[in-house]
Motif scaffolding. Structure first.
Motif, PDB file in Angstrom:
ATOM      1  N   ILE A   1       0.939  -1.190  -0.149  1.00 45.71           N
ATOM      2  CA  ILE A   1      -0.034   0.017   0.067  1.00 45.71           C
ATOM      3  C   ILE A   1       0.854   1.304  -0.173  1.00 45.71           C
ATOM      4  CG2 ILE A   1      -1.656   1.391   1.155  1.00 45.71           C
ATOM      5  CD1 ILE A   1      -2.747  -1.365   2.474  1.00 45.71           C
ATOM      6  N   LYS A   2       0.637   2.300  -0.950  1.00 42.03           N
ATOM      7  CA  LYS A   2       1.218   3.408  -0.867  1.00 42.03           C
ATOM      8  C   LYS A   2       1.139   4.099   0.481  1.00 42.03           C
ATOM      9  CE  LYS A   2       0.784   3.904  -5.976  1.00 42.03           C
ATOM     10  NZ  LYS A   2       0.440   4.621  -7.133  1.00 42.03           N
ATOM     11  N   VAL A   3       1.869   5.176   0.843  1.00 47.40           N
ATOM     12  CA  VAL A   3       1.847   5.525   1.959  1.00 47.40           C
ATOM     13  C   VAL A   3       0.826   6.687   2.009  1.00 47.40           C
ATOM     14  CG1 VAL A   3       2.943   7.371   3.405  1.00 47.40           C
ATOM     15  CG2 VAL A   3       4.131   5.460   2.980  1.00 47.40           C
ATOM     16  N   THR A   4       0.685   7.492   0.998  1.00 39.71           N
ATOM     17  CA  THR A   4      -0.408   8.538   0.683  1.00 39.71           C
ATOM     18  C   THR A   4      -1.817   7.764   1.056  1.00 39.71           C
ATOM     19  OG1 THR A   4       0.606   9.583  -0.941  1.00 39.71           O
ATOM     20  CG2 THR A   4      -1.522   9.988  -0.873  1.00 39.71           C
ATOM     21  N   ASP A   5      -2.088   6.360   0.408  1.00 38.72           N
ATOM     22  CA  ASP A   5      -3.314   5.592   1.062  1.00 38.72           C
ATOM     23  C   ASP A   5      -3.507   5.442   2.187  1.00 38.72           C
ATOM     24  OD1 ASP A   5      -4.136   5.769  -1.819  1.00 38.72           O
ATOM     25  OD2 ASP A   5      -2.911   3.915  -2.400  1.00 38.72           O
ATOM     26  N   LEU A   6      -2.482   5.447   2.952  1.00 36.71           N
ATOM     27  CA  LEU A   6      -2.626   4.908   4.392  1.00 36.71           C
ATOM     28  C   LEU A   6      -2.790   6.258   4.975  1.00 36.71           C
ATOM     29  CD1 LEU A   6       0.779   2.845   4.991  1.00 36.71           C
ATOM     30  CD2 LEU A   6      -1.641   1.848   5.033  1.00 36.71           C
TER      31      LEU A   6
END
Length: 448
Positions: free
Chosen positions: A46-51
């Motif tokens: 998972i991309k950090v932005t999505d987190l």
């Protein structure tokens, strides 16, 4: 002077950041660096932005934020630890997150501030890592840099005065590391660009400092003439124009956000797409003009997720303002259109399906019938758009003929055709399940 932008896959781990530092330090002309948030480390990650988006959604819904927060902290902790940096940076990141969450009101721009934490934190980490290597480097916040944007959460656009502010950065000593994806309004509120907006920041910075070259480092050696997931080992594009790249990126090419090149294009700054893992390779150059020596078509872009609103009315061409009135209904319903091919008595409007849920479709169709008194209105979903692009198309006879023959050989029915007035691109609409055979046949026609 060069501006180098590194995408999410290039900064996903400490190992990749070491490669990034090597690239920066290998060329003293790379004075400005723009970074994305850490991307996926592996398939299914998972991309950090999505987190951060997940964290904000949990907070708004009054659900536990601990799972998302812990995953964010773990990502940054592993990077900071493996780069042997001071762990106080991790405490500062967590304090910044809590400060945003505990603000008086969690308005849309507060969510933007949370989404921007990935880029902002990574820029601070990279600048500290460069310092640990004995280099002169500094983190430059977009507010300090002078990146002013419109008050549109999640869809901000740069304001023209930003470029004058950015030019002053040329006087800074050492390497300036700037987080991508966001800027500030004149009132000081943080706003993000659309997703993929770090590319936009890189282009803005390159235009502002009047760079000689804007390098965009990603995870591919160059731009390919077609989606590699459809055609194995497709031909690489060595050089293409801004217009060609914008058409390709708009129509499904994932290398660039379709708005990203506009500042560089206006400033006439060449762009080079390169691979962080293979920085020695030449990559793809994007320039103002090129010789059309490699055939009329330089690339084939494709994307799914479209719908068509078809409207027919006898003597439509004699009714003043019909097209305007139709598009105003879409504006009222917050729907942007992609293409609008038309005939004497009929008109189609191509839109993205994600802007057109079933309840909105029912309302739009009813309004078109009642307000425009049409003979027919219908909606077709599950469409794909395929675009062939090339500066050489406008001076080559038979391109459309060869393209339609390719569709026929693949036994694919063309739902619609539209050619841009610039004659740099030609768009074809097909059913989504026919996209792959159509693209394969077009590739055989124009590249083999």
């Amino acid at each position: 002077m060069k501006v180098a932008k590194f995408g999410g896959s290039s900064v996903a781990t400490a190992e990749m950041l070491k490669k990034v530092a090597d690239i920066i330090l290998s060329d003293p002309e790379r004075k400005f660096v723009v970074v994305s948030a850490p991307g996926k480390r592996f398939e299914g990650d998972i991309k950090v932005t999505d987190l951060f988006i997940e964290l904000g959604q949990c907070y708004v819904k009054d659900e536990s934020i601990e799972p998302a927060l812990n995953r964010i902290i773990d990502r940054f902790h592993s990077i900071i630890d493996e780069l042997n940096l001071n762990e106080k940076m991790l405490d500062e990141i967590e304090k910044s997150i809590q400060h945003i969450l505990e603000a008086d009101n969690f308005s849309p721009n507060r969510l933007d501030a949370l989404k921007a934490m990935g880029e902002d934190s990574l820029a601070k980490i990279l600048s500290e890592y460069l310092k640990s290597l004995g280099k002169q480097a500094s983190y430059v916040n977009p507010k300090e840099a002078g990146i002013l944007v419109s008050n549109e959460p999640g869809s901000a656009q740069v304001l023209d005065e930003s470029f004058d502010h950015l030019y002053a950065l040329r006087d800074r000593e050492g390497i300036s590391v700037i987080p991508g994806f966001f800027g500030y309004t004149k009132l000081g509120e943080l706003m993000t660009f659309p997703r993929g907006g770090s590319d936009i920041t890189g282009s803005i910075v390159a235009a502002g400092v009047k760079a000689d070259l804007y390098e965009n480092f990603t995870d591919v050696d160059s731009v390919y003439c077609v989606n590699p997931s459809i055609i194995k080992h497709p031909k690489e594009i060595k050089k293409l124009t801004y217009r060609e790249m914008r058409e390709l990126s708009y129509a499904g090419f994932s290398v660039f956000h379709d708005e990203a090149l506009i500042p560089a294009f206006k400033a006439q700054i060449p762009v080079c797409i390169k691979n962080t893992n293979h920085p020695e390779k030449p990559g793809t150059m994007i320039v103002s003009e090129r010789d059309a020596t490699n055939g009329p078509v330089i690339g084939i872009a494709s994307d799914t997720g479209f719908a068509s609103i078809y409207v027919s009315k006898y003597l439509m061409n004699r009714e003043l303002g019909f097209g305007k009135n139709l598009l105003e209904i879409l504006v009222d319903e917050q729907i942007s259109f992609e293409h609008a091919p038309s005939g004497i008595d009929d008109m189609s409007v191509i839109i993205r399906e994600n802007q057109f849920p079933q309840d909105k479709e029912k309302r739009v169709v009813q309004r078109i019938r009642e307000e425009l008194h049409v003979d027919t209105v219908s909606v077709e979903r599950d469409l794909a758009m395929i675009m062939i692009v090339g500066e050489g198309m406008n001076s080559t006879i038979g391109v459309a003929s060869r393209a339609t023959e390719a569709f026929a050989r693949a036994n694919v029915n063309i739902e619609m055709i539209n050619q841009g007035s610039s004659e740099v691109s030609m768009m074809f609409g097909v059913k989504s399940d026919k996209l792959v055979p159509a693209v394969k046949s077009l590739y055989e026609t124009f590249f083999k």
